[in-house]
Design a protein around this motif. Structure first.
Motif, PDB file in Angstrom:
ATOM      1  N   ALA A  72      25.463 -39.407  32.016  1.00 14.87           N
ATOM      2  CA  ALA A  72      25.422 -37.985  32.366  1.00 14.87           C
ATOM      3  C   ALA A  72      24.914 -37.124  31.212  1.00 14.87           C
ATOM      4  N   ILE A  73      23.753 -37.483  30.684  1.00 15.37           N
ATOM      5  CA  ILE A  73      23.109 -36.727  29.600  1.00 15.37           C
ATOM      6  C   ILE A  73      21.642 -36.584  29.971  1.00 15.37           C
ATOM      7  N   SER A  74      21.118 -35.375  29.892  1.00 14.70           N
ATOM      8  CA  SER A  74      19.717 -35.157  30.244  1.00 14.70           C
ATOM      9  C   SER A  74      18.791 -35.675  29.146  1.00 14.70           C
ATOM     10  N   ASN A  75      17.525 -35.826  29.474  1.00 16.46           N
ATOM     11  CA  ASN A  75      16.545 -36.256  28.477  1.00 16.46           C
ATOM     12  C   ASN A  75      16.432 -35.261  27.333  1.00 16.46           C
ATOM     13  N   ASP A  76      16.497 -33.969  27.647  1.00 14.49           N
ATOM     14  CA  ASP A  76      16.432 -32.948  26.592  1.00 14.49           C
ATOM     15  C   ASP A  76      17.620 -33.071  25.643  1.00 14.49           C
ATOM     16  N   GLN A  77      18.792 -33.336  26.190  1.00 17.53           N
ATOM     17  CA  GLN A  77      19.977 -33.512  25.351  1.00 17.53           C
ATOM     18  C   GLN A  77      19.867 -34.762  24.497  1.00 17.53           C
ATOM     19  N   LEU A  78      19.339 -35.829  25.074  1.00 14.57           N
ATOM     20  CA  LEU A  78      19.138 -37.055  24.306  1.00 14.57           C
ATOM     21  C   LEU A  78      18.150 -36.829  23.172  1.00 14.57           C
ATOM     22  N   ALA A  79      17.048 -36.135  23.471  1.00  5.93           N
ATOM     23  CA  ALA A  79      16.028 -35.864  22.452  1.00  5.93           C
ATOM     24  C   ALA A  79      16.620 -35.071  21.293  1.00  5.93           C
ATOM     25  N   GLU A  80      17.475 -34.117  21.611  1.00  3.57           N
ATOM     26  CA  GLU A  80      18.110 -33.320  20.567  1.00  3.57           C
ATOM     27  C   GLU A  80      19.035 -34.176  19.712  1.00  3.57           C
ATOM     28  N   ARG A  81      19.755 -35.062  20.338  1.00  4.57           N
ATOM     29  CA  ARG A  81      20.697 -35.906  19.603  1.00  4.57           C
ATOM     30  C   ARG A  81      19.999 -36.864  18.650  1.00  4.57           C
ATOM     31  N   VAL A  82      18.862 -37.399  19.060  1.00  4.60           N
ATOM     32  CA  VAL A  82      18.172 -38.371  18.205  1.00  4.60           C
ATOM     33  C   VAL A  82      17.154 -37.709  17.285  1.00  4.60           C
ATOM     34  N   GLY A  83      16.970 -36.394  17.432  1.00  3.62           N
ATOM     35  CA  GLY A  83      16.125 -35.652  16.504  1.00  3.62           C
ATOM     36  C   GLY A  83      14.646 -35.757  16.761  1.00  3.62           C
ATOM     37  N   VAL A  84      14.248 -35.783  18.040  1.00  4.74           N
ATOM     38  CA  VAL A  84      12.828 -35.750  18.360  1.00  4.74           C
ATOM     39  C   VAL A  84      12.539 -34.483  19.144  1.00  4.74           C
ATOM     40  N   ALA A  85      11.319 -33.989  19.026  1.00  2.28           N
ATOM     41  CA  ALA A  85      10.939 -32.757  19.707  1.00  2.28           C
ATOM     42  C   ALA A  85      10.947 -32.968  21.216  1.00  2.28           C
ATOM     43  N   GLY A  86      11.488 -32.016  21.941  1.00  6.15           N
ATOM     44  CA  GLY A  86      11.624 -32.134  23.377  1.00  6.15           C
ATOM     45  C   GLY A  86      10.320 -32.282  24.117  1.00  6.15           C
ATOM     46  N   ASP A  87       9.199 -31.794  23.522  1.00  5.07           N
ATOM     47  CA  ASP A  87       7.914 -31.889  24.214  1.00  5.07           C
ATOM     48  C   ASP A  87       7.108 -33.113  23.786  1.00  5.07           C
ATOM     49  N   ASP A  88       7.697 -33.982  22.935  1.00  2.51           N
ATOM     50  CA  ASP A  88       7.021 -35.219  22.570  1.00  2.51           C
ATOM     51  C   ASP A  88       7.178 -36.244  23.683  1.00  2.51           C
ATOM     52  N   ALA A  89       6.318 -37.246  23.695  1.00  2.00           N
ATOM     53  CA  ALA A  89       6.311 -38.240  24.775  1.00  2.00           C
ATOM     54  C   ALA A  89       7.310 -39.358  24.497  1.00  2.00           C
ATOM     55  N   TYR A  90       8.566 -39.089  24.749  1.00  2.00           N
ATOM     56  CA  TYR A  90       9.616 -40.093  24.665  1.00  2.00           C
ATOM     57  C   TYR A  90      10.234 -40.242  26.041  1.00  2.00           C
ATOM     58  N   THR A  91      10.172 -41.434  26.593  1.00  2.00           N
ATOM     59  CA  THR A  91      10.750 -41.661  27.907  1.00  2.00           C
ATOM     60  C   THR A  91      12.265 -41.826  27.787  1.00  2.00           C
ATOM     61  N   ARG A  92      12.948 -41.829  28.927  1.00  2.00           N
ATOM     62  CA  ARG A  92      14.411 -41.929  28.903  1.00  2.00           C
ATOM     63  C   ARG A  92      14.865 -43.268  28.319  1.00  2.00           C
TER      64      ARG A  92
END
Length: 402
Positions: A56-76
């Motif tokens: 129950a964590i969104s991709n944006d929340q995951l990106a913030e936690r791991v320290g990558v920019a939300g608009d970068d191409a990181y899949t779930r």
């Protein structure tokens, strides 16, 4: 295997439907608290019909936690992997000069982004930077860059045995003298493709999965990522650290029976477990607990049960066993890694986790899983992971004695 040659586990990281790190996963296992819920995040016609092990964590929340920019191409799948891999390596200096490899497993790869943006690719450039993320290996390269691993990087995709095979390859490379350390594991997020695929095979249950139950009627899918750090025992000792456990045995076999089904006598599963015991130099009686593959499909549980009977001789001789997929769902490529973490937790805390939703033994087998969480004296734990195409793998973990 002499002590200097032993494969030590020096770090673990995990995220699944029952926890966002190793300790929270353990709390849920100990409390017999499952994470199987109606689909909430994935856009699918099955949203109100099928249950999944969803994080129950969104991709944006995951990106913030791991320290990558939300608009970068990181899949779930990659974001989940980064979270787990960073936890696994948090207390380890990956730049200490040791030859370090990353072996990551996945089957979904970047499929979730492809599903979401495919039509959009044709109309606008907004999300076209996700196009390269589709292949399974792309996320592995991203993880390696974040961790600073360059000595060896590869991806394994052997269906539901993928992460177990990644762990096995890491151990074999260390024993062969090709690496000193390996970060090994796997990741898969939920996707429409996998849910549709398993549902079309008519092995997706309309409720909660019931591993090893006479009335089992299919699996629940889940998403997860988990990684372990394997090191030569001498390297762990040089850093004045105590290992979490040892990977003492492993085996892989293929019964070449069917594209998606196991043979009725569990030939591949039997051979994988037999090889794991041989590599470890142990008799079957040394195993105190089996974290079974246990998908709750009619075919798998019957075949795995037959294989266990062949290994241990009689139903009474089979050690305590349970499937933890009723907690997390079947996490596909990540299953071998998340269940490896659970196996190490069992050894560390001397406990066996419950096989949820069980009511009646499979008539053809007469074997009964452990249905409640309990303490037990464990020195060796066997973890099974079996996949489509007949890919059968078993890992044998041993307690790190004081």
């Amino acid at each position: 295997m002499s002590v200097p040659d032993r494969i030590a586990i020096s770090g673990m990281g995990a995220i699944s439907a029952i926890g966002e790190d190793v300790s929270s996963n353990h709390r849920s296992l100990r409390a017999s608290h499952h994470g199987i819920v109606p689909i909430r995040q994935l856009d699918t016609p099955h949203r109100d019909k099928l249950l999944v092990g969803e994080i129950a964590i969104s991709n944006d929340q995951l990106a913030e936690r791991v320290g990558v920019a939300g608009d970068d191409a990181y899949t779930r799948s990659t974001l989940l992997a980064l979270l787990a891999a960073k936890e696994a390596t948090a207390a380890i200096d990956l730049s200490d000069g040791s030859r370090t490899g990353l072996i990551s497993a996945t089957t979904v790869g970047g499929m979730d982004a492809t599903e979401r943006y495919y039509e959009d690719y044709l109309a606008t450039e907004t999300h076209r930077h996700f196009i390269p993320t589709h292949p399974c290996g792309y996320g592995t390269e991203q993880i390696a860059r974040h961790l600073g691993i360059t000595d060896y990087v590869t991806t394994i995709s052997t269906a539901c045995s993928s992460a177990a095979n990644a762990i096995m390859l890491g151990a074999r490379m260390i024993k062969a003298g090709l690496l000193d350390r390996a970060v090994v594991g796997g990741t898969d997020c939920l996707s429409r493709f996998t849910i549709n695929g398993f549902n079309s095979l008519m092995i997706y249950t309309d409720g909660h999965c019931r591993p090893f139950d006479e009335h089992r009627n299919g699996l629940n899918l889940g998403e997860a990522a988990a990684y372990l750090v394997l090191e030569r025992a001498a390297l762990v000792a040089r850093h004045s650290k105590a290992p979490l456990a040892y990977l003492s045995g492993y085996g892989h076999a293929n019964d070449a029976f069917h594209q998606t089904a196991s043979s009725d006598n569990g030939e591949g599963a039997y051979l994988a477990m037999k090889q794991a015991l041989e590599v470890a130099g142990l008799d079957a009686g040394a195993v105190g607990y089996i974290n079974a593959h246990g998908t709750a499909t009619p075919n798998n549980d019957l075949a795995e049960g037959q294989a266990m009977l062949r290994i241990f001789g009689t139903a009474e001789a089979i050690p305590m066993f349970s499937s933890t997929k009723a907690f997390t769902g079947h996490t596909l490529a990540a299953a071998g890694a998340i269940e490896a973490v659970f196996s190490v937790l069992a050894l560390q805390h001397q406990e066996v986790f419950a096989n949820l939703n069980f009511s009646e033994p499979i008539a053809a087998l007469g074997i009964v899983p452990q249905t409640t969480q309990r303490h037990a004296t464990l020195n060796h734990v066997l973890s099974n992971s079996f996949g489509f195409g007949g890919n059968c793998s078993s890992l044998l973990f041993s307690k790190a004695h004081d």
